[in-house]
Design a protein around this motif. Structure first.
Motif, PDB file in Angstrom:
ATOM      1  N   SER A 233       0.741  -1.111  -0.032  1.00 49.94           N
ATOM      2  CA  SER A 233      -0.072  -0.002  -0.005  1.00 49.94           C
ATOM      3  C   SER A 233       0.886   1.375  -0.205  1.00 49.94           C
ATOM      4  CB  SER A 233      -0.924  -0.134   1.415  1.00 49.94           C
ATOM      5  OG  SER A 233      -1.769  -1.084   1.151  1.00 49.94           O
ATOM      6  N   LEU A 234       1.883   1.184   0.650  1.00 47.28           N
ATOM      7  CA  LEU A 234       2.901   2.593   0.719  1.00 47.28           C
ATOM      8  C   LEU A 234       3.408   2.774  -0.495  1.00 47.28           C
ATOM      9  CD1 LEU A 234       4.622   1.816   3.954  1.00 47.28           C
ATOM     10  CD2 LEU A 234       3.197   3.865   3.556  1.00 47.28           C
ATOM     11  N   VAL A 235       3.896   1.551  -1.309  1.00 45.26           N
ATOM     12  CA  VAL A 235       4.537   1.982  -2.463  1.00 45.26           C
ATOM     13  C   VAL A 235       3.450   2.166  -3.646  1.00 45.26           C
ATOM     14  CG1 VAL A 235       5.750   0.575  -4.567  1.00 45.26           C
ATOM     15  CG2 VAL A 235       6.266   0.073  -2.141  1.00 45.26           C
ATOM     16  N   GLY A 236       2.244   1.758  -3.780  1.00 46.68           N
ATOM     17  CA  GLY A 236       1.227   2.232  -4.439  1.00 46.68           C
ATOM     18  C   GLY A 236       0.611   3.392  -4.265  1.00 46.68           C
ATOM     19  N   SER A 237       0.895   4.152  -2.965  1.00 38.67           N
ATOM     20  CA  SER A 237       0.457   5.444  -2.812  1.00 38.67           C
ATOM     21  C   SER A 237       1.376   6.257  -3.353  1.00 38.67           C
ATOM     22  CB  SER A 237       0.340   5.573  -1.174  1.00 38.67           C
ATOM     23  OG  SER A 237      -0.444   4.703  -0.429  1.00 38.67           O
ATOM     24  N   ALA A 238       2.600   6.133  -3.810  1.00 39.29           N
ATOM     25  CA  ALA A 238       3.073   7.087  -4.522  1.00 39.29           C
ATOM     26  C   ALA A 238       2.733   7.354  -5.682  1.00 39.29           C
ATOM     27  CB  ALA A 238       4.812   6.396  -4.654  1.00 39.29           C
ATOM     28  N   ASP A 239       1.914   6.687  -6.448  1.00 36.12           N
ATOM     29  CA  ASP A 239       1.285   6.974  -7.830  1.00 36.12           C
ATOM     30  C   ASP A 239      -0.008   7.520  -7.791  1.00 36.12           C
ATOM     31  OD1 ASP A 239       2.148   6.968 -10.399  1.00 36.12           O
ATOM     32  OD2 ASP A 239       0.994   5.417 -10.946  1.00 36.12           O
ATOM     33  N   MET A 240      -0.486   7.960  -6.458  1.00 42.79           N
ATOM     34  CA  MET A 240      -1.989   8.400  -6.758  1.00 42.79           C
ATOM     35  C   MET A 240      -2.241   9.472  -7.362  1.00 42.79           C
ATOM     36  SD  MET A 240      -3.555   7.323  -2.848  1.00 42.79           S
ATOM     37  CE  MET A 240      -3.835   5.480  -2.364  1.00 42.79           C
ATOM     38  N   PRO A 241      -3.540   9.705  -7.923  1.00 45.17           N
ATOM     39  CA  PRO A 241      -3.885  10.949  -8.668  1.00 45.17           C
ATOM     40  C   PRO A 241      -3.773  12.128  -7.704  1.00 45.17           C
ATOM     41  CG  PRO A 241      -5.250   9.427  -8.937  1.00 45.17           C
ATOM     42  CD  PRO A 241      -4.594   8.636  -7.999  1.00 45.17           C
TER      43      PRO A 241
END
Length: 510
Positions: free
Chosen positions: A202-210
């Motif tokens: 979840s932390l890694v994926g949050s870097a690419d949020m709109p």
């Protein structure tokens, strides 16, 4: 992309708290995802033993200092805020508040495009002022960052399941050391634990949020359990006998934190706020994070699988220079060099060191020749009795001997040991295959001091299994000076009587 970045370069992430539990595990995940990584640490030297240290930029700084944060955030696209003052004293809330304001202010000034913060899951319907200081401070930090003017992702998690997590280590020690537990009433509290792998995902994926996303997300595993449920299921996964848990109402959070401190090596400065937080029910109210970071098949991981992964390093019988410093961690569940000494479960050691009046080569010949007909260089009767007891209880005993009288190789059986690792001329590591309530190793080193003198170093290590393992170690420890001390002295004497190997004549075939 930050305006100062070179076109075509991957985004740069700043990880604060890189020496901490989550930060040290997040860095390799970000590198694997293709990000450039800068790590902030008050003591950069603590990061040098990480296998990824050469692949990141390491800067010295403090999140409470504007100047160092301004420098650290320069040309950063995504900044991870993974620091907490928990354990630093009774004024940790004020320290957390001040640091969050500095970080938010400097991130906005630097043009950072996203902040990511890992906070704590809070109970529904409980006013913030009634939360434990630990949860209250984490909620406040999240609000400060969300109001920073920089798009922010706040992830809220309860108990994180992984070796090194303070909450997990409390669970580990309480369950392993107490077959019968008279416990505080908070063992009935409902909790939604989450595996460290899912937190990192979840932390890694949050870097690419709109850019329009500026909110908090609850993250948790698929099960809601009481603390009692977690202890019972931990025992089952770890192969321990079923635990008897008896909750009593008289243990206040303060008293229960003292109880935790007595039973476990987790520092009281951490145990107290964590124990106080356990009076609150912490269950996810939504799983909206999946819209931005989709769950892969099999995720989020269930409790039993998360615990199994956290215990895997022990079950694989891997031991290194220190229990919590693996050479190259293979997974987020594995120990790291910056984990505290109390993380990863108990590891008891008996260490001996002696200067040897011989060459390192002569010393190594004695080390490599140990066991079999040569014996174990101390108290032969004790070794013989231990071998017979091992046979009596279905073990291998001492009858296996050696494959070769002079040479050893990894995987060889050696009496009731197995050669786990050999660095010829320097290190012999043996893993015990005798019947024991735990895992045991014996390490022997042939080294040379800075002044050119030969040094013999010896370590016996024991990872106990449950209360019986603890009792075994303390029961035999009075004899260590006789057995292990005598071994070190006699190996040194044998080396002094052993001639070093003679090199072959020039031009001869070895």
């Amino acid at each position: 992309m930050n305006a100062d970045d070179t076109p075509g370069e991957p985004p740069r992430c700043l990880v604060t708290g890189a020496t901490g539990y989550i930060g040290g595990r997040l860095v390799p995940e970000l590198l694997a995802a293709g990000y450039r990584v800068r790590c902030l640490a008050r003591t950069p030297g603590k990061l040098r033993d990480h296998p990824w240290a050469a692949d990141v930029e390491i800067v010295r700084g403090d999140v409470t200092d504007d100047a160092s944060m301004a420098a650290a955030l320069r040309e950063v696209d995504v900044a991870y805020y993974l620091v907490h003052a928990l354990g630093s004293g009774k004024h940790f809330e004020e320290t957390d508040r001040r640091a969050a304001h500095v970080f938010a202010r400097q991130a906005r000034a630097a043009g950072v495009r996203r902040l990511v913060y890992l906070g704590g899951l809070t109970p529904a319907g409980v006013p913030e002022r009634e939360l434990s200081p630990h949860l209250r401070s984490r909620a406040e930090v999240g609000r400060i960052l969300l109001g920073s003017g920089v798009p922010t992702t706040v992830l809220r998690a309860a108990v994180i399941l992984g070796s090194g997590s303070a909450s997990f280590e409390m669970l580990r020690y309480l369950t392993e050391r107490l077959p019968v537990m008279v416990t505080p009433s908070w063992v009935r509290t409902r909790i939604q634990p989450v595996a460290v792998r899912d937190v990192l995902r979840s932390l890694v994926g949050s870097a690419d949020m709109p850019a329009e996303v500026n909110r908090a997300f609850d993250i948790g595993g698929p099960e809601v359990l009481t603390y009692r449920d977690m202890m019972l299921r931990y025992a089952r996964v770890a192969g321990l006998p079923r635990r008897l848990v008896v909750p009593v109402p008289v243990l206040s959070p303060g008293l229960s934190s003292q109880w935790v401190g007595l039973v476990t090596p987790v520092p009281a400065s951490l145990a107290r706020p964590l124990a106080e937080s356990l009076r609150h029910e912490v269950v996810c109210r939504e799983h909206d994070i999946a819209a931005y970071v989709p769950d892969p098949p099999g995720h989020p991981l269930g409790f039993d699988e998360a615990v199994r992964l956290a215990l895997q390093r022990v079950k694989d019988a891997q031991v290194t220079t220190r229990w919590s410093s693996a050479s190259v961690p293979g997974a987020p569940s594995d120990p790291l060099p910056t984990d505290p000494g109390w993380a990863g479960g108990s590891l008891y050691t008996d260490e001996r060191e002696i200067t040897v009046n011989a060459s390192p080569q002569a010393l190594w010949r004695v080390i490599e020749g140990i066991g079999g007909e040569n014996g174990w260089y101390s108290f032969p009767l004790a070794w013989a009795v231990r071998g017979r007891l091992d046979r009596l209880f279905g073990g291998v005993g001492l009858r296996r001997g050696r494959r070769d009288a002079e040479r050893l190789r990894a995987g060889d059986s050696l009496d009731f040991w197995r050669v786990e690792e050999i660095e010829r001329g320097r290190l012999l590591r043996l893993r015990a295959e005798m019947r024991l309530p735990g895992l045991a190793w014996l390490e022997m080193y042939a080294e040379q001091n800075g002044d050119g003198r030969t040094r013999y170093r010896q370590r016996a290590l024991f990872h106990p299994h449950g209360l019986l393992g603890q009792a075994y170690w303390w029961g035999v420890s009075p004899f260590h000076a006789l057995v292990f001390g005598g071994m070190a002295r006699n190996i040194a004497r044998a080396a002094a009587r052993t001639p070093a190997p003679v090199p072959p004549p020039s031009g001869a075939t070895p």
